[in-house]
Design a protein around this motif. Structure first.
Motif, mmCIF file in Angstrom:
data_model
loop_
_atom_site.group_PDB
_atom_site.id
_atom_site.type_symbol
_atom_site.label_atom_id
_atom_site.label_comp_id
_atom_site.label_asym_id
_atom_site.label_seq_id
_atom_site.Cartn_x
_atom_site.Cartn_y
_atom_site.Cartn_z
ATOM 1 N N ALA A 1 1.174 -1.014 0.061
ATOM 2 C CA ALA A 1 0.264 0.021 -0.122
ATOM 3 C C ALA A 1 0.720 1.426 0.052
ATOM 4 O O ALA A 1 0.938 2.391 -0.799
ATOM 5 C CB ALA A 1 -0.917 -0.263 0.942
ATOM 6 N N ALA A 2 1.823 1.712 0.944
ATOM 7 C CA ALA A 2 2.651 1.872 0.662
ATOM 8 C C ALA A 2 3.804 2.430 -0.477
ATOM 9 O O ALA A 2 3.860 3.802 -1.033
ATOM 10 C CB ALA A 2 4.032 1.823 2.000
ATOM 11 N N LEU A 3 3.701 0.980 -1.218
ATOM 12 C CA LEU A 3 4.886 1.850 -2.494
ATOM 13 C C LEU A 3 3.791 2.002 -4.108
ATOM 14 O O LEU A 3 4.155 2.867 -4.531
ATOM 15 C CB LEU A 3 5.494 0.260 -2.962
ATOM 16 C CG LEU A 3 6.677 -0.353 -1.977
ATOM 17 C CD1 LEU A 3 7.252 -1.166 -2.446
ATOM 18 C CD2 LEU A 3 7.741 0.902 -2.013
ATOM 19 N N ASN A 4 2.830 1.020 -3.539
ATOM 20 C CA ASN A 4 1.253 1.593 -5.154
ATOM 21 C C ASN A 4 0.638 2.263 -4.300
ATOM 22 O O ASN A 4 0.262 3.434 -5.563
ATOM 23 C CB ASN A 4 1.463 0.315 -4.887
ATOM 24 C CG ASN A 4 0.541 0.046 -6.792
ATOM 25 O OD1 ASN A 4 -0.452 -0.628 -7.093
ATOM 26 N ND2 ASN A 4 1.638 1.176 -7.874
ATOM 27 N N SER A 5 0.564 2.740 -3.514
ATOM 28 C CA SER A 5 -1.176 3.551 -3.343
ATOM 29 C C SER A 5 -0.786 4.925 -3.029
ATOM 30 O O SER A 5 -1.429 6.281 -2.845
ATOM 31 C CB SER A 5 -2.289 3.254 -2.484
ATOM 32 O OG SER A 5 -2.643 1.729 -3.232
ATOM 33 N N VAL A 6 0.342 5.278 -1.888
ATOM 34 C CA VAL A 6 0.436 6.154 -1.409
ATOM 35 C C VAL A 6 1.902 6.608 -2.282
ATOM 36 O O VAL A 6 2.016 8.144 -2.440
ATOM 37 C CB VAL A 6 0.756 6.730 0.307
ATOM 38 C CG1 VAL A 6 1.896 7.303 0.860
ATOM 39 C CG2 VAL A 6 -0.475 5.224 0.843
ATOM 40 N N GLU A 7 3.529 6.349 -1.955
ATOM 41 C CA GLU A 7 4.916 6.894 -2.661
ATOM 42 C C GLU A 7 4.024 7.431 -4.004
ATOM 43 O O GLU A 7 4.453 8.464 -4.028
ATOM 44 C CB GLU A 7 5.295 5.382 -2.813
ATOM 45 C CG GLU A 7 6.173 6.115 -2.958
ATOM 46 C CD GLU A 7 7.630 5.373 -2.592
ATOM 47 O OE1 GLU A 7 7.922 4.299 -3.319
ATOM 48 O OE2 GLU A 7 8.774 6.175 -2.074
ATOM 49 N N PRO A 8 3.081 6.424 -5.084
ATOM 50 C CA PRO A 8 3.074 7.501 -6.253
ATOM 51 C C PRO A 8 2.096 9.092 -6.238
ATOM 52 O O PRO A 8 2.914 10.137 -6.851
ATOM 53 C CB PRO A 8 2.231 6.950 -6.998
ATOM 54 C CG PRO A 8 2.495 5.487 -6.189
ATOM 55 C CD PRO A 8 3.102 5.673 -4.766
ATOM 56 N N ALA B 1 7.661 11.640 3.155
ATOM 57 C CA ALA B 1 8.758 13.005 1.785
ATOM 58 C C ALA B 1 7.369 13.513 1.937
ATOM 59 O O ALA B 1 6.664 14.105 0.550
ATOM 60 C CB ALA B 1 8.325 11.777 0.444
ATOM 61 N N ALA B 2 6.206 13.483 2.223
ATOM 62 C CA ALA B 2 4.594 14.447 2.495
ATOM 63 C C ALA B 2 5.718 15.264 2.562
ATOM 64 O O ALA B 2 6.378 16.351 3.599
ATOM 65 C CB ALA B 2 3.830 13.704 3.250
ATOM 66 N N MET C 1 8.577 0.470 5.463
ATOM 67 C CA MET C 1 7.640 1.352 4.065
ATOM 68 C C MET C 1 6.683 2.506 4.399
ATOM 69 O O MET C 1 7.035 3.317 4.104
ATOM 70 C CB MET C 1 7.412 0.280 3.339
ATOM 71 C CG MET C 1 7.625 0.774 2.373
ATOM 72 S SD MET C 1 8.942 0.796 1.296
ATOM 73 C CE MET C 1 8.785 -0.323 0.626
ATOM 74 N N ALA C 2 5.685 2.541 5.163
ATOM 75 C CA ALA C 2 5.192 3.889 5.592
ATOM 76 C C ALA C 2 5.570 4.747 5.768
ATOM 77 O O ALA C 2 5.211 5.597 5.341
ATOM 78 C CB ALA C 2 3.864 3.226 6.491
ATOM 79 N N ALA D 1 -3.187 14.400 -0.795
ATOM 80 C CA ALA D 1 -3.575 14.658 0.502
ATOM 81 C C ALA D 1 -5.117 13.764 1.082
ATOM 82 O O ALA D 1 -4.977 13.385 2.139
ATOM 83 C CB ALA D 1 -4.607 16.297 0.894
ATOM 84 N N LYS D 2 -5.474 13.157 0.251
ATOM 85 C CA LYS D 2 -6.816 11.845 0.699
ATOM 86 C C LYS D 2 -6.638 10.643 1.282
ATOM 87 O O LYS D 2 -6.612 10.334 1.792
ATOM 88 C CB LYS D 2 -7.442 11.833 -1.479
ATOM 89 C CG LYS D 2 -8.556 11.340 -1.071
ATOM 90 C CD LYS D 2 -9.157 10.720 -2.230
ATOM 91 C CE LYS D 2 -10.096 9.506 -2.337
ATOM 92 N NZ LYS D 2 -10.962 9.807 -3.562
ATOM 93 N N ARG D 3 -5.006 9.848 0.463
ATOM 94 C CA ARG D 3 -4.577 9.377 0.583
ATOM 95 C C ARG D 3 -4.299 9.069 2.391
ATOM 96 O O ARG D 3 -4.430 8.374 2.980
ATOM 97 C CB ARG D 3 -3.782 9.017 0.075
ATOM 98 C CG ARG D 3 -3.785 8.043 -1.939
ATOM 99 C CD ARG D 3 -3.842 6.299 -1.467
ATOM 100 N NE ARG D 3 -4.254 6.154 -1.809
ATOM 101 C CZ ARG D 3 -5.966 6.350 -3.118
ATOM 102 N NH1 ARG D 3 -6.251 6.587 -2.208
ATOM 103 N NH2 ARG D 3 -5.556 5.265 -3.983
ATOM 104 N N LEU D 4 -3.437 10.108 2.494
ATOM 105 C CA LEU D 4 -2.682 10.782 4.065
ATOM 106 C C LEU D 4 -3.913 10.436 4.181
ATOM 107 O O LEU D 4 -3.819 9.492 6.024
ATOM 108 C CB LEU D 4 -1.865 11.807 4.093
ATOM 109 C CG LEU D 4 -0.536 11.952 4.127
ATOM 110 C CD1 LEU D 4 0.074 11.011 2.612
ATOM 111 C CD2 LEU D 4 0.902 13.071 3.596
ATOM 112 N N ALA D 5 -5.554 11.295 4.360
ATOM 113 C CA ALA D 5 -6.310 11.393 5.443
ATOM 114 C C ALA D 5 -6.762 9.603 5.661
ATOM 115 O O ALA D 5 -6.770 9.410 6.439
ATOM 116 C CB ALA D 5 -7.236 11.931 4.891
ATOM 117 N N GLN D 6 -7.083 8.968 4.269
ATOM 118 C CA GLN D 6 -6.821 7.769 4.549
ATOM 119 C C GLN D 6 -6.174 7.049 5.662
ATOM 120 O O GLN D 6 -6.633 5.705 6.041
ATOM 121 C CB GLN D 6 -7.164 7.351 3.206
ATOM 122 C CG GLN D 6 -8.693 7.828 2.675
ATOM 123 C CD GLN D 6 -8.606 7.466 1.050
ATOM 124 O OE1 GLN D 6 -8.039 6.762 0.491
ATOM 125 N NE2 GLN D 6 -10.176 6.741 0.436
#
Lengths: 222, 223
Positions: B110-117, B180-181, B173-174, B147-152
């Motif tokens: 999740a960190a690599l494919n849904s948050v990091e991008p 980087a945020a 990883m998360a 911002a949406k990903r971080l809130a989720q």
């Protein structure tokens, strides 16, 4: 036929998505893996328009797929692909180096190639009429071309990334499909042939047909 | 101290990167994981981040990135694949039970494919768009995705210290991704900011960061 309501493995997917997303929702990845292995799975279809609130407990982004396999619940298609692949050497070879290569390529698809496809989607779809998107696009395309060129070199004359088909190809081919519309894949004959080879597999065709068959014509909002 | 020229494990890293990237290159994740489990490693520095990589290097890492991980006859690339490999070897990084193991791997991916991008796009636009008129509107368009990903993510983490009962490669990883945020975006979620603080206060993280920075410092001294 792997779609079987009584199967031990369940895949959560959407019961409707807009036309442009059909055939591209990521439950395609585990469906494809199950089809390659002949593993039955049951579908649990949820509304994408009105997502059940408890779904966020299983999937923090509210997305699909989620996979249940006995006590195990997994989210993120990458984690699900690795889980399914570990069941069978046809998707995850048993030799230490071959296994490492397959795993590395799954992560390369998800973290080194797909993020550029996401940005391309923002530029070409969500913001396509914005002036900034037109100005940003050439630099992004150059960057993607560099990476596709390297990917093409790494593939070389192999049919598949490891030589034989593996989970790495399910990950990479589903990522590359996201770039087809921009016309970039066509510039790399090896990649274009590779993508055709992957999506020409009967298991891919069955997975695609199963995803498309699961969508209702209209969204269910109640 | 895990950096040891005679170690069996080797990782590659750059000799020099621009100042904004120091401490942020992905060998940091692997160094951190190795420090957590006290596994010594040696460094192979492959020149500057913008230098063309030799063809031999592309055989190990098709995109010319770092890190590449070698352990005996085994070669591995992609930081996620390397962390998974290290986790398989040590339950301090990846719990053995199937349920907990699945949760840690889901979160790492999740960190690599849904948050990091979403965060990486902001970094890329900021650098590639330097002095370009399109930079600000492009970043304005990209910011809501992040911002949406971080809130989720903040909602999913809740008030837990770690994603599971103990620290895993999912947290590692998360937390490395969240570094980087943009500061204000992270600060909007006090539990996420505290999570990053908790992770980066771990002694293993500090040693890993010091080792990465030392490699750059040694190079700039002209050795």
């Amino acid at each position: 036929m792997p779609v079987n309501p009584d199967a031990d493995i369940q895949i959560i997917a959407f019961d409707w998505v807009p036309d442009f997303a059909r055939g591209f929702v990521r439950d395609l990845r585990p469906r494809w893996a199950c089809e390659e292995l002949g593993i039955d799975y049951a579908e649990e279809l949820i509304s994408a328009v009105k997502r059940p609130l408890d779904h966020y407990r299983l999937q923090p982004w509210g997305q699909v797929p989620v996979l249940r396999d006995g006590d195990i619940t997994l989210f993120e298609s990458g984690a699900i692909m690795l889980h399914l692949a570990a069941k069978d050497a046809r998707l995850l070879p048993t030799g230490a180096q071959a296994r490492a290569d397959a795993t590395a390529w799954v992560f390369a698809a998800l973290n080194s190639v797909e993020p550029m496809m996401f940005e391309l989607g923002n530029v070409d779809i969500f913001s396509k009429d914005e002036e900034w998107a037109k100005l940003r696009r050439p630099g992004l395309i150059d960057f993607i071309r560099t990476r596709f060129g390297r990917l093409s070199d790494a593939l070389g004359d192999n049919d598949y990334l490891l030589g034989d088909f593996s989970i790495a190809d399910i990950a990479m081919a589903t990522v590359l499909r996201e770039g087809v519309e921009a016309g970039l894949i066509a510039e790399y004959p090896r990649l274009a042939a590779y993508l055709d080879r992957c999506t020409g597999r009967p298991a891919f065709q069955r997975a695609m047909a199963a995803q498309l068959a699961s969508f209702k014509e209209e969204p269910v909002t109640a | 101290m895990p950096v040891d020229p005679n170690a069996q494990i080797e990782i590659t890293a750059y000799q020099s990167v621009p100042p904004f990237a120091e401490g942020r290159i992905k060998d940091q994740r692997v160094r951190w994981a190795l420090e957590e489990i006290d596994r010594p490693y040696r460094e192979r520095l492959i020149g500057g981040i913008f230098e063309d990589k030799p063809v031999e290097y592309l055989a190990d890492q098709p995109f010319g990135q770092v890190p590449v991980y070698k352990e005996g006859a085994l070669t591995l690339f992609e930081s996620g694949a390397i962390l998974l490999h290290l986790g398989e070897q040590d339950e301090r990084l990846l719990p053995r039970g199937a349920v907990r193991r699945g949760r840690a791997i889901s979160w790492m991916i999740a960190a690599l494919n849904s948050v990091e991008p979403t965060l990486q796009t902001l970094v890329v636009l900021s650098v590639a768009g330097a002095e370009q008129d399109w930079r600000e509107p492009a970043m304005d368009a990209a910011r809501p995705f992040a911002a949406k990903r971080l809130a989720q993510l903040a909602r999913a983490l809740g008030d837990r210290d770690w994603i599971d009962d103990s620290f895993t490669i999912g947290d590692l990883m998360a937390i490395d991704v969240l570094r980087a945020a943009p500061i204000a975006m992270l600060a909007a979620h006090p539990n996420l900011a505290a999570y990053v603080e908790r992770g980066t206060q771990r002694p293993a993280f500090g040693r890993a960061l010091a080792a990465q920075l030392a490699a750059y410092a040694n190079h700039s001294k002209g050795d």
